[in-house]
Design a protein around this motif. Sequence first.
Motif, PDB file in Angstrom:
ATOM      1  N   ASN A 130      -8.384   5.318   7.987  1.00 28.34           N
ATOM      2  CA  ASN A 130      -7.700   6.613   8.089  1.00 28.34           C
ATOM      3  C   ASN A 130      -8.505   7.683   7.377  1.00 28.34           C
ATOM      4  OD1 ASN A 130      -4.975   5.913   9.338  1.00 28.34           O
ATOM      5  ND2 ASN A 130      -5.054   4.475   7.636  1.00 28.34           N
ATOM      6  N   PRO A 131      -9.057   8.645   8.122  1.00 28.10           N
ATOM      7  CA  PRO A 131      -9.876   9.676   7.469  1.00 28.10           C
ATOM      8  C   PRO A 131      -9.089  10.512   6.461  1.00 28.10           C
ATOM      9  CG  PRO A 131      -9.552  10.186   9.803  1.00 28.10           C
ATOM     10  CD  PRO A 131      -9.027   8.801   9.575  1.00 28.10           C
ATOM     11  N   VAL A 132      -7.795  10.711   6.727  1.00 29.38           N
ATOM     12  CA  VAL A 132      -6.939  11.454   5.802  1.00 29.38           C
ATOM     13  C   VAL A 132      -5.720  10.569   5.527  1.00 29.38           C
ATOM     14  CG1 VAL A 132      -5.647  13.574   5.370  1.00 29.38           C
ATOM     15  CG2 VAL A 132      -7.695  13.631   6.836  1.00 29.38           C
ATOM     16  N   LEU A 133      -5.592  10.132   4.291  1.00 27.42           N
ATOM     17  CA  LEU A 133      -4.537   9.184   3.933  1.00 27.42           C
ATOM     18  C   LEU A 133      -3.919   9.586   2.606  1.00 27.42           C
ATOM     19  CD1 LEU A 133      -3.044   6.425   4.276  1.00 27.42           C
ATOM     20  CD2 LEU A 133      -4.994   5.378   3.124  1.00 27.42           C
ATOM     21  N   ILE A 134      -2.594   9.630   2.577  1.00 31.15           N
ATOM     22  CA  ILE A 134      -1.897   9.874   1.313  1.00 31.15           C
ATOM     23  C   ILE A 134      -0.982   8.693   1.014  1.00 31.15           C
ATOM     24  CG2 ILE A 134      -0.068  11.261   2.412  1.00 31.15           C
ATOM     25  CD1 ILE A 134      -0.079  12.918  -0.277  1.00 31.15           C
ATOM     26  N   TYR A 135      -1.128   8.187  -0.195  1.00 33.28           N
ATOM     27  CA  TYR A 135      -0.189   7.198  -0.718  1.00 33.28           C
ATOM     28  C   TYR A 135       0.870   7.987  -1.465  1.00 33.28           C
ATOM     29  CZ  TYR A 135      -3.427   3.409   0.341  1.00 33.28           C
ATOM     30  OH  TYR A 135      -4.244   2.514   0.988  1.00 33.28           O
ATOM     31  N   MET A 136       2.117   7.823  -1.062  1.00 33.22           N
ATOM     32  CA  MET A 136       3.171   8.680  -1.605  1.00 33.22           C
ATOM     33  C   MET A 136       4.467   7.914  -1.752  1.00 33.22           C
ATOM     34  SD  MET A 136       4.096  10.918   1.828  1.00 33.22           S
ATOM     35  CE  MET A 136       5.529  11.699   1.082  1.00 33.22           C
ATOM     36  N   PHE A 159       0.022   8.126   6.160  1.00 39.49           N
ATOM     37  CA  PHE A 159       0.642   7.977   4.845  1.00 39.49           C
ATOM     38  C   PHE A 159       1.085   6.535   4.672  1.00 39.49           C
ATOM     39  CE2 PHE A 159       4.383   8.371   7.422  1.00 39.49           C
ATOM     40  CZ  PHE A 159       5.359   7.623   6.770  1.00 39.49           C
ATOM     41  N   VAL A 160       1.188   6.130   3.416  1.00 36.57           N
ATOM     42  CA  VAL A 160       1.768   4.843   3.059  1.00 36.57           C
ATOM     43  C   VAL A 160       2.865   5.131   2.042  1.00 36.57           C
ATOM     44  CG1 VAL A 160       1.385   2.600   1.967  1.00 36.57           C
ATOM     45  CG2 VAL A 160      -0.371   3.568   3.473  1.00 36.57           C
ATOM     46  N   ASN A 161       4.081   4.676   2.359  1.00 42.01           N
ATOM     47  CA  ASN A 161       5.210   4.813   1.439  1.00 42.01           C
ATOM     48  C   ASN A 161       5.144   3.658   0.443  1.00 42.01           C
ATOM     49  OD1 ASN A 161       7.632   4.902   0.091  1.00 42.01           O
ATOM     50  ND2 ASN A 161       8.908   5.003   1.931  1.00 42.01           N
ATOM     51  N   TYR A 167      -7.253  -0.336  -8.354  1.00 43.29           N
ATOM     52  CA  TYR A 167      -8.381  -0.179  -7.436  1.00 43.29           C
ATOM     53  C   TYR A 167      -8.947   1.237  -7.511  1.00 43.29           C
ATOM     54  CZ  TYR A 167     -10.945   0.232  -3.043  1.00 43.29           C
ATOM     55  OH  TYR A 167     -11.904   0.470  -2.101  1.00 43.29           O
ATOM     56  N   ALA A 168      -8.058   2.213  -7.529  1.00 46.63           N
ATOM     57  CA  ALA A 168      -8.472   3.620  -7.499  1.00 46.63           C
ATOM     58  C   ALA A 168      -8.882   4.138  -8.871  1.00 46.63           C
ATOM     59  CB  ALA A 168      -7.319   4.475  -6.969  1.00 46.63           C
ATOM     60  N   ASN A 169      -8.498   3.398  -9.924  1.00 46.80           N
ATOM     61  CA  ASN A 169      -8.674   3.886 -11.282  1.00 46.80           C
ATOM     62  C   ASN A 169      -7.959   5.229 -11.447  1.00 46.80           C
ATOM     63  OD1 ASN A 169      -9.481   3.531 -13.873  1.00 46.80           O
ATOM     64  ND2 ASN A 169     -11.582   4.195 -13.569  1.00 46.80           N
ATOM     65  N   TRP A 170      -6.784   5.325 -10.837  1.00 44.16           N
ATOM     66  CA  TRP A 170      -5.963   6.534 -10.875  1.00 44.16           C
ATOM     67  C   TRP A 170      -4.514   6.071 -11.020  1.00 44.16           C
ATOM     68  CZ3 TRP A 170      -7.725  11.508 -10.804  1.00 44.16           C
ATOM     69  CH2 TRP A 170      -6.783  12.516 -10.630  1.00 44.16           C
ATOM     70  N   PRO A 171      -3.847   6.430 -12.112  1.00 41.03           N
ATOM     71  CA  PRO A 171      -2.575   5.775 -12.447  1.00 41.03           C
ATOM     72  C   PRO A 171      -1.352   6.256 -11.663  1.00 41.03           C
ATOM     73  CG  PRO A 171      -3.147   7.384 -14.129  1.00 41.03           C
ATOM     74  CD  PRO A 171      -4.305   7.341 -13.164  1.00 41.03           C
ATOM     75  N   THR A 172      -1.420   7.435 -11.085  1.00 41.88           N
ATOM     76  CA  THR A 172      -0.192   8.046 -10.561  1.00 41.88           C
ATOM     77  C   THR A 172      -0.214   8.206  -9.042  1.00 41.88           C
ATOM     78  OG1 THR A 172      -1.151  10.241 -10.918  1.00 41.88           O
ATOM     79  CG2 THR A 172       0.218   9.326 -12.697  1.00 41.88           C
ATOM     80  N   PHE A 173       0.941   8.516  -8.509  1.00 38.62           N
ATOM     81  CA  PHE A 173       1.109   8.848  -7.094  1.00 38.62           C
ATOM     82  C   PHE A 173       1.696  10.249  -7.007  1.00 38.62           C
ATOM     83  CE2 PHE A 173       1.264   4.244  -7.346  1.00 38.62           C
ATOM     84  CZ  PHE A 173       0.381   3.880  -6.348  1.00 38.62           C
ATOM     85  N   PRO A 174       1.426  10.981  -5.934  1.00 35.64           N
ATOM     86  CA  PRO A 174       0.657  10.585  -4.756  1.00 35.64           C
ATOM     87  C   PRO A 174      -0.851  10.492  -5.032  1.00 35.64           C
ATOM     88  CG  PRO A 174       1.214  12.910  -4.631  1.00 35.64           C
ATOM     89  CD  PRO A 174       1.915  12.358  -5.851  1.00 35.64           C
ATOM     90  N   GLN A 175      -1.539   9.833  -4.101  1.00 34.48           N
ATOM     91  CA  GLN A 175      -3.007   9.778  -4.106  1.00 34.48           C
ATOM     92  C   GLN A 175      -3.485  10.182  -2.718  1.00 34.48           C
ATOM     93  OE1 GLN A 175      -4.760   6.067  -5.288  1.00 34.48           O
ATOM     94  NE2 GLN A 175      -3.548   5.925  -7.172  1.00 34.48           N
ATOM     95  N   LEU A 176      -4.390  11.146  -2.677  1.00 35.43           N
ATOM     96  CA  LEU A 176      -4.988  11.575  -1.412  1.00 35.43           C
ATOM     97  C   LEU A 176      -6.393  10.995  -1.293  1.00 35.43           C
ATOM     98  CD1 LEU A 176      -4.979  13.292   1.179  1.00 35.43           C
ATOM     99  CD2 LEU A 176      -5.883  15.187  -0.199  1.00 35.43           C
ATOM    100  N   LEU A 215     -11.360   8.867  -3.037  1.00 32.18           N
ATOM    101  CA  LEU A 215     -10.163   9.382  -3.702  1.00 32.18           C
ATOM    102  C   LEU A 215     -10.388  10.846  -4.065  1.00 32.18           C
ATOM    103  CD1 LEU A 215      -7.370   8.985  -5.036  1.00 32.18           C
ATOM    104  CD2 LEU A 215      -8.609   8.308  -7.107  1.00 32.18           C
ATOM    105  N   VAL A 216      -9.513  11.714  -3.575  1.00 33.55           N
ATOM    106  CA  VAL A 216      -9.568  13.131  -3.953  1.00 33.55           C
ATOM    107  C   VAL A 216      -8.812  13.327  -5.257  1.00 33.55           C
ATOM    108  CG1 VAL A 216      -8.902  15.473  -3.273  1.00 33.55           C
ATOM    109  CG2 VAL A 216      -9.791  13.870  -1.561  1.00 33.55           C
ATOM    110  N   GLY A 217      -7.613  12.757  -5.325  1.00 33.26           N
ATOM    111  CA  GLY A 217      -6.830  12.856  -6.550  1.00 33.26           C
ATOM    112  C   GLY A 217      -5.351  12.947  -6.259  1.00 33.26           C
ATOM    113  N   GLY A 218      -4.626  13.396  -7.260  1.00 30.09           N
ATOM    114  CA  GLY A 218      -3.174  13.469  -7.183  1.00 30.09           C
ATOM    115  C   GLY A 218      -2.670  14.875  -6.917  1.00 30.09           C
ATOM    116  N   ASN A 219      -1.396  15.069  -7.199  1.00 28.83           N
ATOM    117  CA  ASN A 219      -0.706  16.306  -6.838  1.00 28.83           C
ATOM    118  C   ASN A 219      -1.389  17.557  -7.397  1.00 28.83           C
ATOM    119  OD1 ASN A 219       1.669  17.672  -5.675  1.00 28.83           O
ATOM    120  ND2 ASN A 219       2.178  18.092  -7.798  1.00 28.83           N
ATOM    121  N   ASP A 220      -1.748  17.548  -8.681  1.00 26.23           N
ATOM    122  CA  ASP A 220      -2.346  18.747  -9.290  1.00 26.23           C
ATOM    123  C   ASP A 220      -3.632  19.141  -8.567  1.00 26.23           C
ATOM    124  OD1 ASP A 220      -0.312  18.601 -11.116  1.00 26.23           O
ATOM    125  OD2 ASP A 220      -1.557  17.918 -12.787  1.00 26.23           O
TER     126      ASP A 220
END
Length: 108
Positions: free
Chosen positions: A15-21, A49-51, A65-74, A80-85
């Motif tokens: 998925n070229p554009v994917l958000i885990y949310m 998206f993945v719920n 895996y992402a080394n990023w603790p929070t959701f959402p993740q884009l 990995l682009v990052g989270g909401n902020d």
Amino acid sequence: MSTTLDTIKEQISSNPVLIYMKGSPQMPQCGFSGQSVQALMACGQKFAFVNILEHPDIRAELPKYANWPTFPQLWLNGELVGGNDIILDLHQQGELQKMIEEAVASAA
């Protein structure tokens, strides 16, 4: 038998554009996911998206895996682009639209 990590890698690579949310784009289950999805929708491109609330295994494994603790993740084109902020900052700067269009174009 594929592992949760295999599933995550497959989702990210296919998925070229994917958000885990939390929740879905139509029914976000947290404010941050809602804000992020609104920014994505404003870009006018399709996204996957993945719920994570329906996939506790992914919810547990992805932060490691992402080394990023929070959701959402884009994720765009496997990165990995990052989270909401970060998503909201990029959207306000007009960068998110370009990044998403490039991700979609390169996958086409």
